[in-house]
Design a protein around this motif. Sequence first.
Motif, short mmCIF file in Angstrom:
data_model
loop_
_atom_site.label_atom_id
_atom_site.label_comp_id
_atom_site.label_asym_id
_atom_site.label_seq_id
_atom_site.Cartn_x
_atom_site.Cartn_y
_atom_site.Cartn_z
N GLY A 162 12.56 -19.22 59.01
CA GLY A 162 13.96 -19.10 58.63
C GLY A 162 14.87 -19.66 59.70
N GLY A 163 16.14 -19.80 59.35
CA GLY A 163 17.10 -20.34 60.31
C GLY A 163 18.37 -20.66 59.57
N GLN A 164 19.10 -21.66 60.09
CA GLN A 164 20.35 -22.06 59.49
C GLN A 164 20.18 -22.41 58.02
OE1 GLN A 164 22.96 -21.61 61.08
NE2 GLN A 164 24.51 -22.60 59.84
N THR A 165 21.03 -21.88 57.15
CA THR A 165 21.03 -22.07 55.70
C THR A 165 19.77 -21.58 55.00
OG1 THR A 165 20.07 -24.28 55.47
CG2 THR A 165 22.43 -24.19 55.94
N MET A 166 18.81 -21.01 55.76
CA MET A 166 17.67 -20.38 55.06
C MET A 166 17.39 -19.07 55.75
SD MET A 166 15.00 -23.30 55.99
CE MET A 166 14.94 -23.30 57.75
N ASN A 167 18.38 -18.20 55.66
CA ASN A 167 18.24 -16.91 56.33
C ASN A 167 17.20 -16.05 55.62
OD1 ASN A 167 20.34 -17.89 57.77
ND2 ASN A 167 21.90 -16.60 56.83
N PRO A 168 16.28 -15.51 56.36
CA PRO A 168 15.28 -14.64 55.72
C PRO A 168 15.94 -13.33 55.29
CG PRO A 168 15.01 -14.62 58.10
CD PRO A 168 16.08 -15.61 57.81
N SER A 169 15.39 -12.68 54.29
CA SER A 169 15.92 -11.39 53.86
C SER A 169 15.38 -10.30 54.79
CB SER A 169 15.48 -11.10 52.43
OG SER A 169 14.08 -10.91 52.42
N THR A 170 15.99 -9.13 54.72
CA THR A 170 15.50 -7.98 55.49
C THR A 170 14.05 -7.71 55.12
OG1 THR A 170 17.71 -7.07 55.47
CG2 THR A 170 15.94 -5.56 56.03
N LYS A 171 13.75 -7.88 53.83
CA LYS A 171 12.39 -7.62 53.36
C LYS A 171 11.39 -8.61 53.99
CE LYS A 171 9.82 -7.46 49.18
NZ LYS A 171 9.76 -8.47 48.14
N ASP A 172 11.81 -9.87 54.10
CA ASP A 172 10.93 -10.87 54.74
C ASP A 172 10.56 -10.43 56.16
OD1 ASP A 172 11.12 -12.47 52.53
OD2 ASP A 172 12.71 -13.74 53.33
N VAL B 125 6.65 -9.01 70.14
CA VAL B 125 7.90 -9.71 69.87
C VAL B 125 7.70 -10.58 68.65
CG1 VAL B 125 9.63 -11.29 70.79
CG2 VAL B 125 8.36 -9.79 72.35
N ILE B 126 8.65 -10.52 67.71
CA ILE B 126 8.60 -11.49 66.62
C ILE B 126 9.89 -12.29 66.60
CG2 ILE B 126 7.03 -10.04 65.26
CD1 ILE B 126 9.20 -9.41 63.38
N ALA B 127 9.79 -13.54 66.21
CA ALA B 127 10.93 -14.44 66.27
C ALA B 127 11.17 -15.07 64.91
CB ALA B 127 10.67 -15.53 67.31
N VAL B 128 12.41 -15.43 64.64
CA VAL B 128 12.73 -16.19 63.44
C VAL B 128 12.91 -17.64 63.86
CG1 VAL B 128 14.31 -16.47 61.50
CG2 VAL B 128 13.92 -14.19 62.46
N ALA B 129 12.23 -18.56 63.20
CA ALA B 129 12.38 -19.97 63.53
C ALA B 129 11.97 -20.81 62.34
CB ALA B 129 11.55 -20.34 64.75
N ALA B 130 12.53 -22.01 62.26
CA ALA B 130 12.15 -22.95 61.21
C ALA B 130 11.59 -24.20 61.87
CB ALA B 130 13.36 -23.30 60.36
N PRO C 200 16.32 -12.85 66.36
CA PRO C 200 16.79 -13.50 65.13
C PRO C 200 17.09 -14.99 65.33
CG PRO C 200 18.19 -11.61 65.76
CD PRO C 200 17.29 -11.90 66.91
N ASN C 201 17.52 -15.38 66.53
CA ASN C 201 17.75 -16.79 66.87
C ASN C 201 18.79 -17.49 66.00
OD1 ASN C 201 15.82 -16.43 68.83
ND2 ASN C 201 14.17 -17.34 67.62
N ASN C 202 19.66 -16.70 65.37
CA ASN C 202 20.73 -17.28 64.57
C ASN C 202 21.75 -16.17 64.33
OD1 ASN C 202 22.23 -17.98 62.07
ND2 ASN C 202 20.87 -19.76 62.10
N LYS C 203 23.05 -16.51 64.46
CA LYS C 203 24.03 -15.42 64.39
C LYS C 203 24.11 -14.79 63.00
CE LYS C 203 28.46 -17.88 63.70
NZ LYS C 203 27.95 -19.14 63.16
N ASN C 204 23.71 -15.56 61.98
CA ASN C 204 23.75 -15.01 60.62
C ASN C 204 22.53 -14.16 60.28
OD1 ASN C 204 26.15 -16.37 60.19
ND2 ASN C 204 25.07 -18.23 59.51
N ILE C 205 21.59 -14.07 61.18
CA ILE C 205 20.37 -13.30 60.87
C ILE C 205 20.35 -11.98 61.65
CG2 ILE C 205 17.82 -13.43 60.82
CD1 ILE C 205 18.08 -16.45 60.60
N ILE C 206 21.25 -11.86 62.64
CA ILE C 206 21.26 -10.65 63.48
C ILE C 206 21.47 -9.40 62.64
CG2 ILE C 206 22.44 -9.46 65.37
CD1 ILE C 206 23.05 -12.25 66.54
#
Lengths: 544, 279
Positions: free
Chosen positions: A355-365, A331-336, A382-388
């Motif tokens: 990553g997280g709010q206002t610093m969304n990681p790119s697909t490449k990241d 499992v990998i998670a996105v978090a700041a 993704p832990n953020n609706k803008n990263i899903i």
Amino acid sequence: MSQINSVAGQDMRDMFSAATSWLEKSSADIDALNVFPVPDGDTGTNMMLTMRSTMDEAYRAPDNSAAGVAHAMARGALMGARGNSGVILSQMWRGLAQGLEDKESFTAAELAAALQLSAQIAYKGVSNPVEGTMLTVMKDAAAAAQAQVDAGNEDIISVLEATVSAAGDSVSNTPMLLKVLKDAGVVDAGGQGVYTILEGALQYLRGETELMRLRKPQIIVSDIPHVVSQPQSIAIDEVPYGYCTEFLLKGEELDPDVIKKRLLKKGESLIVVGDDSAVRIHIHTLTPGNILQFAAKLGTMHQVSVRNMDEQHQDFLEMQKERMPTTDTAVIAVAAGDGLTDVFGSLGVAAVVPGGQTMNPSTKDILQVVEATFSDKIIILPNNKNIIATANQVQSLTEKKIMVVPTKTIPQGVVALLSFDYEAEFNTNAEIMEKALSSVKTIEVTRSVRATKINGLKIKRKQPIGLLDGELIAVGDTNLDVINQLLSRLGLEKAEVITIYFGEDAEAEETEQINAGIMEKYPHLQVESIRGGQPHYSYIISIE
Amino acid sequence: MPVKIVTDSVADIPAEVIKELGISVIPVLLRFGEETYRDGIDITTDEFYEKLVNSKVKPSTSVPSMDIFARTYAKLAEETDEILVIMLSSKLSGLYNAALQSVELVEGGSRIEIIDSGCAVMAQGFVVIRAAQAALAGASLDEILEIVRRDLPRAEIRAAFDTLEYLKRGGRIGRAAALMGSMLKVNPVITLKDGVVEPAGRARSRAKAIDILYDFAAGYSHIEEMAVEGAACPEDVDNLVERLGAIFPKERIYRSRTTPVIGAHTGPGLILVAVLGDK
């Protein structure tokens, strides 16, 4: 229980012989603790073989005094030392022999002093001593023995009990001192070996030889959370480890110190120990030929061993697989925020993508982390609706199997991760995790970036605002005010656990107030507050 | 001469069942500092847990001497010539090894078979009970061995802990080490797989951890045996038995107190469900 005030040479020999058998039972388990690039792929085996040579010599020695036995052990260890750990171990015996010089038998006080010397000599043998290794364990063990003696304890058994217990604590603390151990989630293998030898000696003195036959040494487990590999540290894998080169050099008028100086810049993990007639050399180098050429000029070489460490590394990775839980899903998670990163790390994610709010990681990241993760089946949180959506793109770019559990908040990510089933298949796990999302409510408190009107709320710039599951529904003058509004909107009668992750800009005093306020109002709840260190959100609150 | 069945005190079989079926139990030894107690004989479960929580000295457990095994075998050999010994997972303790090696100390022609159950507590207990029932019904040792081999993979447990600290200290944490070190307070749930402790889940509260135990039992399509045990939490055990009554006849659920030998490695909050059946 009987007390022992003195141990004679014969007993000492049998004691360390029992300790060697004890270590032998554990050598495979100790091998499994190895972490590259900390030297040696097989610390347990190396220490065991070194101890065999040590004891062979001890039994050959005609002198039955403690000094005679210790001296023979030191010589046997030097002649038969294998690997980095074996060489350091041989120095420990050399120190012990110096400490027991001229002694027919030894008392608790003499043992403690000899152990101290043993640790000191071992430190000296290593060109660049590192804490969190067997050196530290020996030092801590010796200090505990000395402390017992200083307190007036004359019973060797109870002094050794304190020594073994201190060694165990020291082993379990090694990941705190050495980052590679912490990253791998293991204790130091050499330290574990020293602990096992001391434990074996103690059990012999206690007269538990029959029990030793039935039991097996236990590997100490550290409760320090496995730390998460960050993408920037993953690329290190490219660096080659070179060759682990070791041999015994025999000659006349050899000077270990001079040899050490000459080899210092030729490689890593250099150890040069011995006397003027025999010197043991251990080094990790990219050019083993140069080392051997240099040594050939000084004397004759024996027990020459040059091993490719990159191959060992592969074997090691295979072995690591066997130690992990049987699941093959990572499992990998996105978090700041460092706190949130540690929270996810401690709950067992393979990696965290910053990553997280206002610093969304790119697909490449995300892709980069996916590719570097040691598994072919990966669940992303993704832990953020803008990263899903970004996370959903990853599947088209990799051959690995990817599932995205659409977590919109950190608390959703945490409940998803906690519901992970170690026995379930990849797809089933993603389903189980997604199903768990409905069991948590998320409150996020931040500040408005501009004046606006939304959902019937009039909001001023920089005013605290509160979101419930992503929807802005509260505004207030203080964070506390906003949180109280939101909590009272949620029926908390059925809730059990509240977790408050406070952000990097949250004030300690306010956090304290919020915490106390909730506990007072809802005494049936289990409330926990943890530093999340996240930017933007002063508070993220999970209600389960 | 019916086959005689021997097990260890870690199987947690209720005392009245042991008596009724004539099972021989080898007591594991518990040590508090310099005091040694035989499990279930010299110390009651309540006394032990009180000591576990209050005493500064940490308890340890150990395998009884081979002499105890040998004497048990020899005594049974006077009544029967076929003995079946079912022991705690060899990966958790030296009991199995001791049981095996002790056979050589016994004279005479009795056939003694030693089985590594690969499990513990009532999961092991079910297998022992069913073996003893078959023995009383007149089954031969070979027939019983077949039953045991069929039952072993069908017996499983889920155990909820308040903390893994005791398990770690005792060195028996196995792969459940993956559940350690959480920064959040979690109640871990473990199982035994191939004789080793494995992670089986995590919950944010004790109530939710107990839900995981319930869901585990409810996931079976066919249940033949069920047991609920607790270390020192009889109320939780009662409540869980009530709930499980919905999926399995309550009066057939074995209720047991988990032996201190296990408790020393789990802590007093342990509660577990054992099921023998098909998923």
